[in-house]
Design an enzyme around this catalytic site. Sequence first.
Site, mmCIF file in Angstrom:
data_model
loop_
_atom_site.group_PDB
_atom_site.id
_atom_site.type_symbol
_atom_site.label_atom_id
_atom_site.label_comp_id
_atom_site.label_asym_id
_atom_site.label_seq_id
_atom_site.Cartn_x
_atom_site.Cartn_y
_atom_site.Cartn_z
ATOM 1 N N TYR A 263 -11.944 -17.329 -2.357
ATOM 2 C CA TYR A 263 -13.256 -17.193 -2.897
ATOM 3 C C TYR A 263 -14.486 -17.866 -1.797
ATOM 4 C CZ TYR A 263 -16.917 -20.526 -4.961
ATOM 5 O OH TYR A 263 -18.437 -21.080 -4.391
ATOM 6 N N SER B 221 -21.195 -21.615 0.306
ATOM 7 C CA SER B 221 -20.336 -22.484 -0.335
ATOM 8 C C SER B 221 -19.837 -23.859 0.602
ATOM 9 C CB SER B 221 -18.904 -21.629 -1.067
ATOM 10 O OG SER B 221 -18.126 -23.414 -1.490
#
Length: 254
Positions: free
Chosen positions: A159, A146
């Site tokens: 995350y 990400s």
Amino acid sequence: MSSQKKIAVVTGGSRGLGKNMALSLAKKGLDIVFTYNSQNEAAEEVVKQIEELGQKGIALKLDVSDSSSFDEFTKTLTSELQSQLNTDRFDFLVNNAGFIHYAEFEDLTEDQFTEMENVHLKGPFFLTQKLLPQINPFGGIVNVSSGLTRFATPGFAAYAALKGAMEVLTKYQAKELGKRNIRVNVVAPGAIETDIMGGAVRDNAEMNQYLASQTALGRVGLPEDIGGVVAFLCSDAAGWINAQRLEISGGSNL
Ligand SMILES: NC(=O)c1ccc[n+]([C@@H]2O[C@H](COP(=O)([O-])OP(=O)(O)OC[C@H]3O[C@@H](n4cnc5c(N)ncnc54)[C@H](OP(=O)(O)O)[C@@H]3O)[C@@H](O)[C@H]2O)c1
């Protein structure tokens, strides 16, 4: 290099980025095995779309966060490959499946951490280990990270840390699997309009506009912005790209 038709295995191919990856790979002429976790009907629709593109599409159920199921999954995958594609091997593995618990560092619970750890790090680590003997030389692995590993946005500490671990793992896999002629790269999408986080990037107008304003190209991403890049990484044209983190974010947070 074999001239046989290539096969890609994509986790989380029923929706969002994984669906677009599966369809983009099919457009490039690969047969596709993809997994889903809960959305059987969405998966069946993706199979139909892959077959409309003229390739074989096989949907298999897999909970990537449950590594104890990987032996059984490997058996099922092997028998499906044998019965439907006349091989027990494949060429590309895309570790895409995932979800997000959105919470600031001080609020995230241990259970939420573990659930994300299982799907974003432990799952892809051991699934790849289990499937490795079946990946053909001159094939590859694409991990999905990400943009949040490069810039810090409150609410994504665990995350992003887990995605960061996948980026480090990518480098180690590339180093160790080079001797098998297997390339390993990682893509890092920016914010994309999918169902993730309850569809917040797509459906929360304020969030969408804010994220667009932080992006050089002036909008958030769409699944179509991602799949073609993954399909490229799974092609011979990308045969000398190895151990790379490729951010696909339209120039976010520059
Ligand atoms: N969207 C973004 O802004 C963005 C940005 C950067 C990175 N990413 C990453 O991109 C990947 C895909 O995200 P997305 O936005 O496409 O999400 P999505 O639209 O919510 O789709 C998630 C996919 O993963 C599957 N999945 C979820 N949990 C799973 C589990 N425990 N085991 C197996 N499959 C599971 C889902 O299967 P079912 O359909 O069966 O539930 C679905 O196919 C994730 O790794 C995410 O972290 C997303």
